[in-house]
Design a protein around this motif. Structure first.
Motif, mmCIF file in Angstrom:
data_model
loop_
_atom_site.group_PDB
_atom_site.id
_atom_site.type_symbol
_atom_site.label_atom_id
_atom_site.label_comp_id
_atom_site.label_asym_id
_atom_site.label_seq_id
_atom_site.Cartn_x
_atom_site.Cartn_y
_atom_site.Cartn_z
ATOM 1 N N VAL A 139 0.811 -1.207 0.000
ATOM 2 C CA VAL A 139 0.000 0.000 0.000
ATOM 3 C C VAL A 139 0.851 1.267 0.000
ATOM 4 N N SER A 140 2.176 1.094 -0.001
ATOM 5 C CA SER A 140 3.079 2.240 -0.008
ATOM 6 C C SER A 140 3.608 2.477 -1.414
ATOM 7 N N ILE A 141 3.641 3.738 -1.808
ATOM 8 C CA ILE A 141 4.218 4.133 -3.084
ATOM 9 C C ILE A 141 5.257 5.192 -2.751
ATOM 10 N N LYS A 142 6.487 4.935 -3.171
ATOM 11 C CA LYS A 142 7.583 5.820 -2.799
ATOM 12 C C LYS A 142 8.495 5.995 -4.004
ATOM 13 N N GLY A 143 8.884 7.249 -4.253
ATOM 14 C CA GLY A 143 9.830 7.528 -5.320
ATOM 15 C C GLY A 143 9.488 8.802 -6.061
ATOM 16 N N GLY B 104 -6.726 10.818 -8.684
ATOM 17 C CA GLY B 104 -7.832 9.912 -8.379
ATOM 18 C C GLY B 104 -7.689 9.188 -7.054
ATOM 19 N N VAL B 105 -6.454 8.843 -6.686
ATOM 20 C CA VAL B 105 -6.232 8.062 -5.465
ATOM 21 C C VAL B 105 -6.072 8.966 -4.239
ATOM 22 N N ASN B 106 -5.943 10.252 -4.437
ATOM 23 C CA ASN B 106 -5.629 11.180 -3.351
ATOM 24 C C ASN B 106 -6.614 11.103 -2.182
ATOM 25 N N LYS C 282 -10.708 2.576 2.148
ATOM 26 C CA LYS C 282 -11.169 3.843 1.569
ATOM 27 C C LYS C 282 -11.139 3.767 0.053
ATOM 28 N N LEU C 283 -10.079 3.147 -0.486
ATOM 29 C CA LEU C 283 -9.942 3.031 -1.935
ATOM 30 C C LEU C 283 -11.098 2.233 -2.529
ATOM 31 N N TYR C 284 -11.416 1.098 -1.935
ATOM 32 C CA TYR C 284 -12.515 0.268 -2.433
ATOM 33 C C TYR C 284 -13.828 1.037 -2.349
ATOM 34 N N PHE C 285 -14.054 1.705 -1.212
ATOM 35 C CA PHE C 285 -15.251 2.517 -1.007
ATOM 36 C C PHE C 285 -15.342 3.601 -2.084
ATOM 37 N N ASP D 259 -16.645 0.170 -11.893
ATOM 38 C CA ASP D 259 -16.719 -1.289 -11.797
ATOM 39 C C ASP D 259 -15.495 -1.965 -12.399
ATOM 40 N N TYR D 260 -14.868 -1.338 -13.386
ATOM 41 C CA TYR D 260 -13.670 -1.910 -13.986
ATOM 42 C C TYR D 260 -12.505 -1.923 -12.995
ATOM 43 N N LEU D 261 -12.637 -1.198 -11.886
ATOM 44 C CA LEU D 261 -11.607 -1.184 -10.850
ATOM 45 C C LEU D 261 -12.004 -1.995 -9.621
ATOM 46 N N TYR D 262 -13.225 -1.806 -9.121
ATOM 47 C CA TYR D 262 -13.579 -2.539 -7.904
ATOM 48 C C TYR D 262 -13.904 -4.002 -8.184
ATOM 49 N N GLU D 263 -14.000 -4.385 -9.442
ATOM 50 C CA GLU D 263 -14.202 -5.794 -9.785
ATOM 51 C C GLU D 263 -12.913 -6.482 -10.213
#
Length: 166
Positions: free
Chosen positions: A44-48, A70-72, A98-101, A109-113
Motif C-alpha cells: 500500500v506504499s508508493i515511494k519515489g 484519483g487516489v488522493n 477507503k480506496l474500495y469505497f 466497476d472496472y476497478l472494484y471488480e
C-alpha cells in the motif's frame, strides 16, 4: 508548469477534441493497469520520484498524475497535488478500505471488480464495504410528519388533509 495543471489542461483538451467517452476509455485503461499492479503487490506504499514511478508502469507522467489525483482521497495523508512536479519525491500510503469505497462511489466497476481484490479482502469484507457505501447514499428523514400533525408547508391544515393527501 505544475504537473497537476498539465494534467487538468490535457484532460480539457482531450475531451474537447475526442469527447468524454474517449477520454474515459483511454484513461480507464491506464488506471486499470496501475491499480492491477498496485493491488497485485499488496503493497500500500508508493515511494519515489513521480517520473520514475510512471516509467515503472510504462505510463506518461501526466497520466500518472491523473492516477495520483484519483487516489488522493484514499490516502492516509493526502498530497498537495498542485505542488507536485515530475521530479517530486512522493511517499504515500493507500488506505485500501477507503480506496474500495471510493471506487464504488465513482461507479468504477472496472476497478472494484479487479480480481486482485480477492487477495486483499474476503468476499464478506467487500460486501461489508459495499453495504457501508450503500448506506451512506440512503437519506433518512428523522423528522417524520405524522398524519395528524400540522402540514410542514405552512398552510395550517393537518398533513393528511394537505400535502399528505396524495
Amino acid at each position: 508548469m505544475a504537473l497537476y495543471k498539465e494534467w487538468t489542461d490535457m484532460v480539457v483538451e482531450f475531451v474537447k477534441q475526442h469527447g468524454e467517452a474517449a477520454f474515459w476509455k483511454e484513461y480507464g485503461e491506464v488506471e486499470k493497469k496501475i491499480y492491477t499492479k498496485l493491488l497485485a503487490s499488496h503493497d500500500v506504499s508508493i515511494k519515489g520520484k513521480i517520473e520514475n514511478l510512471a516509467k515503472e508502469i510504462d505510463v506518461t507522467t501526466i497520466f500518472y498524475m491523473g492516477f495520483l489525483d484519483g487516489v488522493n482521497d484514499s490516502l492516509e495523508a493526502p498530497l498537495d497535488l498542485e505542488a507536485l512536479e515530475k521530479d517530486s519525491e512522493i511517499d504515500i500510503k493507500v488506505n485500501l478500505e477507503k480506496l474500495y469505497f471510493n471506487m464504488l462511489d465513482a461507479k468504477a466497476d472496472y476497478l472494484y471488480e479487479l480480481p486482485q481484490w480477492e487477495g486483499i479482502f474476503s468476499k464478506e469484507k467487500r460486501k461489508e464495504i459495499h453495504t457501508e457505501w450503500k448506506n451512506s447514499k440512503t437519506v433518512v428523514n428523522k423528522n417524520k410528519v405524522g398524519r395528524n400533525d400540522p402540514c410542514p408547508c405552512g398552510s395550517g391544515k393537518k398533513y393528511k388533509q394537505c400535502c399528505g393527501k396524495n
